[in-house]
Design a protein around this motif. Structure first.
Motif, short mmCIF file in Angstrom:
data_model
loop_
_atom_site.label_atom_id
_atom_site.label_comp_id
_atom_site.label_asym_id
_atom_site.label_seq_id
_atom_site.Cartn_x
_atom_site.Cartn_y
_atom_site.Cartn_z
N ARG A 57 0.84 -1.21 0.00
CA ARG A 57 0.00 0.00 0.00
C ARG A 57 0.87 1.25 0.00
NH1 ARG A 57 -4.77 0.07 4.12
NH2 ARG A 57 -5.32 1.73 2.65
N CYS A 58 0.41 2.26 -0.76
CA CYS A 58 1.08 3.58 -0.79
C CYS A 58 0.03 4.61 -1.18
CB CYS A 58 2.26 3.57 -1.76
SG CYS A 58 3.13 5.15 -1.85
N GLU A 59 -0.24 5.53 -0.24
CA GLU A 59 -1.21 6.59 -0.53
C GLU A 59 -0.55 7.94 -0.21
OE1 GLU A 59 -4.83 5.91 1.52
OE2 GLU A 59 -5.10 3.84 0.75
N VAL A 60 -0.73 8.94 -1.10
CA VAL A 60 -0.05 10.25 -1.01
C VAL A 60 -1.10 11.35 -0.86
CG1 VAL A 60 1.56 11.82 -2.12
CG2 VAL A 60 1.80 9.35 -2.45
N SER A 61 -0.82 12.21 0.07
CA SER A 61 -1.68 13.40 0.25
C SER A 61 -0.98 14.62 -0.35
CB SER A 61 -1.95 13.66 1.74
OG SER A 61 -2.66 12.57 2.31
N ASN A 62 -1.78 15.53 -0.87
CA ASN A 62 -1.24 16.76 -1.48
C ASN A 62 -0.24 16.40 -2.57
OD1 ASN A 62 -2.74 18.28 0.41
ND2 ASN A 62 -1.06 18.15 1.89
N GLN A 63 -0.57 15.42 -3.35
CA GLN A 63 0.37 14.94 -4.37
C GLN A 63 0.60 16.03 -5.39
OE1 GLN A 63 -0.92 11.49 -6.48
NE2 GLN A 63 0.71 11.62 -7.99
N ALA A 64 1.88 16.26 -5.61
CA ALA A 64 2.28 17.23 -6.64
C ALA A 64 3.13 16.54 -7.70
CB ALA A 64 3.03 18.39 -6.00
N GLY A 65 3.99 15.64 -7.20
CA GLY A 65 4.86 14.95 -8.16
C GLY A 65 4.25 13.65 -8.65
N SER A 66 5.06 12.92 -9.40
CA SER A 66 4.64 11.61 -9.93
C SER A 66 5.07 10.52 -8.97
CB SER A 66 5.24 11.37 -11.31
OG SER A 66 4.80 12.36 -12.21
N VAL A 67 4.33 9.42 -9.00
CA VAL A 67 4.58 8.31 -8.08
C VAL A 67 5.02 7.09 -8.89
CG1 VAL A 67 3.59 6.80 -6.32
CG2 VAL A 67 2.85 9.18 -6.48
N GLN A 68 6.10 6.46 -8.35
CA GLN A 68 6.53 5.18 -8.91
C GLN A 68 7.10 4.30 -7.82
OE1 GLN A 68 9.78 5.20 -11.64
NE2 GLN A 68 11.15 6.34 -10.30
N TRP A 69 7.18 3.01 -8.12
CA TRP A 69 7.74 2.04 -7.18
C TRP A 69 9.10 1.58 -7.70
CZ3 TRP A 69 5.90 0.06 -2.55
CH2 TRP A 69 4.59 0.41 -2.19
N THR A 70 9.98 1.25 -6.74
CA THR A 70 11.27 0.66 -7.08
C THR A 70 11.39 -0.66 -6.35
OG1 THR A 70 12.48 1.71 -5.30
CG2 THR A 70 12.34 2.92 -7.38
N LYS A 71 12.15 -1.61 -6.96
CA LYS A 71 12.41 -2.93 -6.37
C LYS A 71 13.90 -3.08 -6.24
CE LYS A 71 12.00 -7.90 -7.28
NZ LYS A 71 11.59 -8.92 -8.24
N ASP A 72 14.37 -3.07 -5.00
CA ASP A 72 15.81 -3.12 -4.74
C ASP A 72 16.51 -2.05 -5.54
OD1 ASP A 72 15.65 -5.13 -2.88
OD2 ASP A 72 16.04 -6.76 -4.33
N GLY A 73 15.92 -0.78 -5.59
CA GLY A 73 16.53 0.35 -6.25
C GLY A 73 16.25 0.42 -7.73
N PHE A 74 15.55 -0.58 -8.28
CA PHE A 74 15.25 -0.57 -9.72
C PHE A 74 13.87 0.02 -9.92
CE2 PHE A 74 13.55 -2.42 -13.59
CZ PHE A 74 14.59 -2.12 -14.48
N ALA A 75 13.83 1.19 -10.68
CA ALA A 75 12.57 1.88 -10.89
C ALA A 75 11.66 1.06 -11.77
CB ALA A 75 12.83 3.24 -11.52
N LEU A 76 10.40 0.91 -11.33
CA LEU A 76 9.42 0.12 -12.07
C LEU A 76 8.59 0.98 -13.01
CD1 LEU A 76 8.15 -2.27 -9.25
CD2 LEU A 76 9.93 -2.67 -10.93
N GLY A 77 8.73 2.34 -12.93
CA GLY A 77 8.04 3.21 -13.86
C GLY A 77 6.75 3.75 -13.29
N PHE A 78 6.16 4.71 -14.05
CA PHE A 78 4.98 5.42 -13.59
C PHE A 78 3.68 4.84 -14.15
CE2 PHE A 78 8.60 8.29 -13.65
CZ PHE A 78 8.61 8.78 -12.36
#
Length: 1469
Positions: free
Chosen positions: A102-123
């Motif tokens: 789970r990941c929820e952002v308040s007052n989101q201004a930027g873009s959100v992405q997930w990383t796996k062991d430092g590897f960006a999974l993209g937006f």
């Protein structure tokens, strides 16, 4: 302010990189990530520099403005920073399940992405390269949950939710760890399957290794003993990483089992958080601890207990504990007596049940218990005591004694416990002074022995002694009795029944009686013949005994001493009486010697006859053909058994004709009127001599097979044949060494042509050789071949009125003028022509040739050997041209601008010249393109000229003239050229054929209008107006109309049509009525009205008939099978022969022939391969065809339509079919074709394949000079003929008689009916009835010792004599000259018994006893065995064996099959 926000150097705490102005190029790639104001969307690093320079220049002048702007924009940004409403948290998930980060952002201004062991999974919501990963949530709500489906170990990692900076919002990030757990893949106790047994000895170290594999995290291991966790013992645990993030746990448990661990389960259980608690993972083993058993103990008997003999005892031995259960064994006195035991859990039991016997007294019974863990067996013992009385007492001492003898007697008891007492009684008185002693018996108990003495008193025959054995404790008594006989000698024996000097004839019965009286015991009588004991019949009375012997007197009894001895126990030397017999006996054998052994023509030989011993001396006589011969040097000398041996000889000069001559020596005892005889057949060696064949010429047909059979006689009979032609040898085998087949080859005396060629004709020389010399015979082969027309005269052209001659040259054999004829259809050959024949050429002469003689004359050559051949010769008589005026040739049609063709066809001789004219003017043909002429020759007399008009114009239509001219004249005909139009009506319509439902039509076409015409037929029923139409096939002028009604009148018409129109129909004048059906409607109606009751009755009758037939067939098969089984169990049997001979040639044979001899299941050929054939004589009385092939054509017919007669006697050896030209009415043997005179099996006439008939399956009829259909004929199945024919000119056709492996086969045939009869006689030579001729020509390989009966004619058969007429066949299968050899009247002492006068049965009902014939030549004797010989109503058949009707023992069994048996002394038994 901006300078503070964008310093010269910025450090990345995440990666450790620094970005400065110096490494601007390197920092360009990181600008977007670290620009705090997120201006990277509109500014690059270079633009930012320029922006700073611009700002620095204007800062001073616009400072106030900058501060104002900063306050306006920065204050709201700093007031609402983006942040995590729900930050990711660490998560643990089971492998294969779904993970939600789970990941929820308040007052989101930027873009959100997930990383796996430092590897960006993209937006993106769909993550490339990770199909199981997806972003779930709502951007508007700031929900960015990462869902991972079907989680695997590879998903185990640290994940980070990142929010990029934007609008003065700094970047934020939050980490969470995803842990994927996996349950163990397996659990096992190494080396043992789940729930298996582990066998271990007591106190032996045991290691149990438990392995739990492929778990994440590593599993824990818990040990259980039974259901309780086991924490004792030594335990070693170890964890290993077997693969990426997967672990294997190993635990070793060391224990030392005791007997208490037997049957105990040890369980290894895996503990892991991924395993459900209600489904543990376990592996269990059960211990089987080996330990010794407990001590055995015995139940069922108490030590010291007393048992009685016969009491049933049950001893039970038990042992508790032990693994495996104890093995219990019973021993008696150290010997094993029972080892069968049973177990229940850990309890073992062995029960021994027995009946107490004397041997069990003081016996020690031991029970031993042991198993694999026992070092020494455990034991339990008992000793038992058994009381028993003696089972018997025995008395020893003499059984015979004389008066006054002192007897010593001993009585002993069987073992007894306690010892027994002995009491005596002698002659009814008790003996009290007896001595006794007791001894220990090795069998148990004690033996008591007692001795007494007593004296034999006079006047008694016997003395009775009684011994009692008594066991006082058991009160049991046993008794034994002993009898002593008192001996007295007998009186001397007396012999009665014969007085010395009395004469006894040999073969008579003599009885001798010996009697002896008195004595105790009675005397034993024994008879002796010359010190050899003889069995006798003993008869006993109260005071005497007799012994009688019955003697069948023979030669050994002459001067023999018969002695009778009497003895008993009282005699030291037997008493005896003897007598000597005098016996008269006839000689038993006669032996003949021939000196010298080798006989050749021109030498003198001495034939000596030696007779065996005889009393009184025998009289010797010599006989030849029933005529006595004077002998010389008659002498005698002492012989065996007190008889006399006699000798008589004679001398004779040898000639070739004497081979096989039989001389008989008779030895007669005149006193007894008995005789014996022996015969000798002279074996004269001479070179071969050919049997003259019926003809020295054989005629064959080219392309067919031919076999020439010769035979030669000679001695030795082993004759080697060789054939030559023109000095060149003929091959002796059918194939060469290379495998190629020889067309001509010799097979002994047979010359075989597999396929005749005309070049095979000539003289062949056959040479027969044996060890004595050779002989030659010339044989001519004539090869006939069909006619072939080699040349004919070409077209013969003559002038009118001249004579014409046509020639036809023919080749063939035979070839005469009658074999060539000329014919022409619808021409009077006799009135206008004559023929001549010169050197194979036939000439046809036509007188005064005219126009009507023009045409083909056919030359036909037919010599009846092959199919006729023919060729046409054209006769041309010169005549003026004649133009064909057919309607189709007088008109032509063509379209305008097309090519027009006008035909003009004419016949003429010589060839005509054609001229074309139009309006009286000759056309310039072949000079311009307009007109051309094509000329062709249709046949030898017909020519055609076609005028071709190119590009027809209207002016070209009209009439043209065709002028045909030759030296005899000219003819003119007008031919029109019209424009194309519809066709003309057909000229005529004809009916070709009619059936019940079809009509075939044909029509003559009219002018086709210049185009291709087709035709249509219309038809209708005569009483109707409606037409039906049928179109014919293109270019066809015939049509068959089907589907018509039966017995109906139809009207037919035809018309033509082409592309331009139709012609008119012909008038409906052609009528045709279809044929009626075979069964009329009235008959059908009548049948349908048959009452159902009648139908049912007929059906029931038919069903009953079928049932009866089925029952008869079943009975027939069962009867035959039973008969066959009986025959199989009787390899040799005497058969009764029944034969029938029809009264005339055409009579039908009835009755079962050879009924008791023929075996349906047997084979009737020498090699066993010949197929069964059926007797067809009951179906066809005239002839039976037996041919080599099923498709053999029938024989040719004569001009009168009858069958041809047989070959004349000069060509009977030829193997081909007869030809009409060979008919010779003076040599008629049988009014049938040669094809019908086929005899079955080898040695019979064999037809070669007939010339092939014409292809249409017809035969040539000489009456009508044309081929006709073959008459229906039935041909039997194919037979195999492999041996040459015999010359049969003097015989009627008969069946076979052959010998197979020593078994004689007999056949008989009536007087010419062609009916086949067959039979099998194992070991029996058959004899046909009177007036029946028997023929045999079976080839025998090797040196056969069998002589076959060829012709056998019994002449006189009475009670005591039999004369025969025989024809012999040599052993090699060649037939010698058929010379009747009649056995002349024999002397009364040889073939006639004067004491026998009762008539015998007729020969046809007599039983035949077969005797194998040992020599290769000689005559067969049929001898009657009198009733006195013991075989009533029988015949003896032999060639050389001597036979005496009054004494069957005189038959020389070495010369044939033994018919009677004698004992060692030669007497009949």
């Amino acid at each position: 302010m901006l300078r503070l926000l964008l310093p010269e150097k910025r450090d990345d705490s995440k990666t450790g990189n620094s970005f400065t102005r110096e490494n601007i190029k390197d920092a360009n790639s990181k600008w977007r990530l670290w620009c705090p104001l997120h201006l990277h969307r509109v500014l690059s690093w270079q633009r930012y520099r320029r922006f700073r320079l611009l700002m620095n220049r204007r800062f001073m002048s616009n400072g106030f403005l900058f501060i104002l702007l900063f306050a306006v924009f920065l204050t709201p940004i700093l007031a609402q920073q983006q942040k995590f409403r729900v930050a990711p948290s660490d998560l643990q998930v089971l492998e294969g399940a779904e993970a939600m980060m789970r990941c929820e952002v308040s007052n989101q201004a930027g873009s959100v992405q997930w990383t796996k062991d430092g590897f960006a999974l993209g937006f993106s919501a769909v993550i490339p390269g990770f199909p199981r990963y997806s972003l779930l949530g709502d951007r508007n709500q700031g929900v960015y949950n990462l869902r991972i489906s079907n989680a695997s170990i590879s998903d185990d990692a640290e994940y980070q939710c990142q929010v990029t900076p934007a609008r003065l919002n700094s970047a934020i990030r939050a980490n969470a760890k995803l842990t994927v757990i996996s349950p163990p893949g397996s659990i096992e106790i190494q080396g043992y399957a789940h729930n298996s047994k582990v066998e271990v000895r007591e106190n032996q170290d045991l290691s149990l290794n438990c392995v739990v594999g492929n778990a994440k995290p590593a599993a824990q291991i818990i040990w259980y003993r039974g259901n309780v966790e086991f924490q004792q013992g030594q335990r070693v645990d170890k964890v290993e990483e077997t693969s990426s993030k997967r672990y294997t746990t190993k635990s070793t448990l060391n224990i030392k089992p005791t007997s208490g661990d037997d049957y105990t389960e040890y369980t290894c259980q895996a503990k892991h958080k991924a395993l459900p608690p209600d489904m543990p993972m376990r592996s269990t083993v059960q211990l089987s601890v080996l330990y010794p058993p407990g001590s055995p103990y015995i139940e069922g008997y108490t030590q010291g207990e007393i048992l009685r003999r016969g009491q049933t005892v049950e001893l039970v031995c038990r042992s508790r504990g032990g693994n495996p259960p104890a093995q219990l064994i019973w021993y008696k006195n150290g010997s094993q007596i029972r080892m069968a035991y049973r177990t229940a859990g850990r309890l073992s039991e062995n029960i021994y049940t027995f009946t107490a016997e004397a041997s069990d007294n003081n016996a020690r019974f031991r029970c031993e218990a042991s198993n694999v863990m026992s070092q020494t067996p455990l034991k339990a013992e008992i000793d038992i005591t058994v009381l028993f009385a003696p089972t018997h007492v025995s008395i020893s001492g003499p059984t015979e004694a004389r008066v006054g003898d002192v007897l010593s007697l001993t009585c002993s008891t069987a073992p007894s416990n306690p010892p027994a007492e002995i009491k005596w009684m002698v002659g009814g008185r008790q003996i009290r002074n007896a001595t006794s002693k007791t001894n220990v018996s090795p069998e148990g108990g004690w033996v008591t022995v007692s001795n007494i003495t007593t004296t034999v008193e006079p006047n008694k025959k016997s003395l009775v002694v009684i011994c009692h054995g008594l066991n006082m404790q058991l009160t049991e008594n046993v008794v034994s009795t002993h009898t002593v006989n008192i001996l007295y000698p007998p009186s001397p024996p007396l012999i009665s029944g014969y007085m010395e000097g009395q004469i006894i004839p040999a073969g008579s019965v003599q009885k001798l009686l010996c009697v002896s009286s008195g004595g105790n015991p009675l005397a034993t009588l024994t008879w002796y013949k010359n010190d050899k004991r003889v069995n006798s019949v003993i008869r006993t009375a109260d005071k005497s005994v007799s012994a009688e012997i019955t003697i069948l007197a023979n030669v050994t009894d002459n001067q023999a001493q018969y002695r009778c001895e009497a003895s008993n126990s009282a005699t030291e030397i037997p008493l005896f009486e003897s007598t000597v017999l005098s016996v008269h006996f006839a000689p038993e054998t006669v032996k003949i010697r021939v000196e010298p052994d080798v006989l050749k023509p021109g030498i003198e030989v001495t034939v000596i006859c030696d007779s065996s011993s005889s009393n009184p001396p025998a009289k010797l006589t010599w006989w030849k053909d029933g005529i006595p011969i004077d002998g010389i040097n008659n002498s005698s000398k002492p012989g065996l058994w007190g008889g006399t041996v006699s000798t008589l000889e004679f001398k004779v000069n040898i000639t070739q004709e004497m081979n096989g001559v039989v001389y008989t020596c008779q030895s007669a005892n005149e006193a007894l009127q008995r005789s014996v005889h022996e015969a000798v057949s002279l074996n004269v060696l001479y070179p071969p001599v050919f049997v003259p064949p019926p003809s020295s010429t054989a005629v064959g047909v080219e392309g067919e097979s031919l076999q020439v059979s010769l035979s030669a006689t000679g001695n030795p009979m082993v004759i080697v044949y060789s054939w030559t032609k023109d000095g060149l040898p003929v091959p002796s085998t059918s194939t060469s060494h290379g495998g190629a087949e020889h067309r001509i080859y010799a097979d002994g005396a047979n010359l075989n042509f597999t396929k005749l060629n005309r070049n095979d004709a000539g003289i062949y020389v056959c040479e027969a050789s044996n060890s004595e010399g050779s002989a030659k015979l010339n044989f001519t082969i004539v090869v006939e071949y069909g006619t072939t027309i080699k040349a004919i005269s070409e077209n013969v052209v003559v002038n009118p009125g001249e004579d014409a001659m046509l020639s036809c040259t023919v080749e063939g054999k035979p070839l005469t003028e009658e074999h060539i004829k000329w014919e022409r259809v619808a021409y009077d050959m006799k009135a206008k022509t004559t023929t001549s024949f010169v050197n194979g050429s036939s000439y046809l002469h036509i007188k005064d040739a005219r126009r009507e003689d023009v045409g083909n004359f056919r030359c036909i050559a037919d010599n009846r050997v092959a199919n006729p051949t023919n060729r046409d010769v054209l006769l041309i008589v010169k005549f003026a041209p004649e133009i064909d005026k057919s309607p189709t040739l007088k008109r032509a049609a063509s379209g305008t601008g097309e090519q027009g063709r006008l035909p003009c066809r004419a016949q003429a001789a010589p060839k005509p010249k054609f001229v074309w004219r139009q309006e009286g003017k000759d056309l310039q043909v072949n000079r311009t393109y307009k007109y051309e002429v094509e000329e062709k020759k249709i046949d030898s007399l017909t020519y055609e000229s076609t005028l071709i008009i190119e590009k027809v114009a209207p002016a070209d239509y009209g009439a043209y003239e065709c002028v045909a001219t030759n030296e005899l004249g000219q003819t003119t005909e007008s031919i029109r050229l019209d424009i194309t139009s519809q066709p003309d009506m057909p000229l005529s319509l004809n009916i070709l054929n009619m059936t019940h439902d079809s009509v075939s039509l044909a029509w003559t076409p009219g002018f086709d209008g210049g185009l291709k015409a087709s035709y249509r037929v219309r038809y209708r029923e005569a009483n109707r107006e409606q037409y039906k139409y049928v179109d014919s096939l293109p270019n066809s002028h015939k049509l068959t109309i089907n589907g018509l009604k039966a017995n109906t009148l139809y009207l037919f018409s035809v018309m033509a049509y082409n592309d331009l129109g139709n012609s008119k129909y012909l008038p409906d004048l052609q009528r045709a009525q279809t044929k009626g059906m075979e069964i009329s409607t009235g008959e059908l109606i009548e049948d349908s009205s048959t009452p159902s009751l009648v139908i049912m009755g007929i059906s029931m009758a038919a069903f009953g008939f079928l049932v009866v037939n089925a029952a008869l067939v079943a009975w027939f098969f069962v009867h035959n099978r039973r008969k066959k089984a009986e025959n199989d169990n009787q390899p040799g049997k005497t058969a009764t022969i029944e034969m029938y001979a029809p009264s005339s040639y055409n009579d039908t044979v009835t009755g079962e022939t050879l009924s008791s001899v023929s075996e349906k299941s047997e084979s009737y050929s020498n090699d066993g391969s010949q197929a069964e054939y059926t007797d067809e004589a009951r179906k066809k009385a005239v002839s039976t065809y037996l041919v080599e092939s099923n498709d053999m054509p029938p024989p040719r017919y004569q001009k009168d339509g009858t069958m041809p007669i047989v070959y004349p006697s000069n060509i009977v050896n030829a193997r081909t079919l007869p030809h009409p030209r060979h008919h010779n009415v003076t040599n008629i043997l049988d009014h049938r074709a040669h094809d019908d005179q086929i005899l079955i099996n080898k040695g019979v006439y064999i037809p070669s394949p007939s010339p092939a008939p014409p292809p249409d399956g017809s035969y040539y009829n000489m009456n009508s000079d044309r081929y006709l259909s073959y008459p229906p004929m039935d041909y039997p199945p194919q037979l195999d003929f492999a041996t040459p024919p015999l010359p049969m000119a003097h015989l009627q056709p008969i069946s076979q008689a052959s010998i197979i492996s020593g078994n004689a086969m007999l056949g008989s045939v009536g007087s010419g009916s062609g009916t086949l009869r067959r039979g099998i006689m194992r070991g029996v030579v058959g004899m046909p009835p009177p007036d029946v001729t028997q023929l045999t020509n079976t080839s025998m390989t090797g040196n056969s010792n069998i002589q076959m009966l060829h012709e056998l004619h019994p002449i006189n058969i009475s009670n005591n004599s039999c004369s025969t007429q025989t024809t012999s066949i040599t052993g090699n299968g060649s037939m010698m000259s058929t010379i009747p050899s009649t056995t002349s009247k024999q002397p009364q002492s040889i073939l006639k018994d004067p004491n026998r006068s009762k008539p015998q049965q007729q020969l046809l009902s007599a039983n035949l006893v077969g005797v194998g014939v040992p020599t290769a030549s000689g005559s067969l004797q049929i001898l009657n065995i009198p009733t006195s010989a013991g075989i009533s109503g029988n015949l003896l058949m032999t060639t050389s064996a001597a036979y005496d009707p009054t004494n069957l023992s005189t038959f020389n069994a070495t010369s044939g099959t033994a018919l009677a048996y004698t004992d060692a002394d030669g007497h009949l038994v």
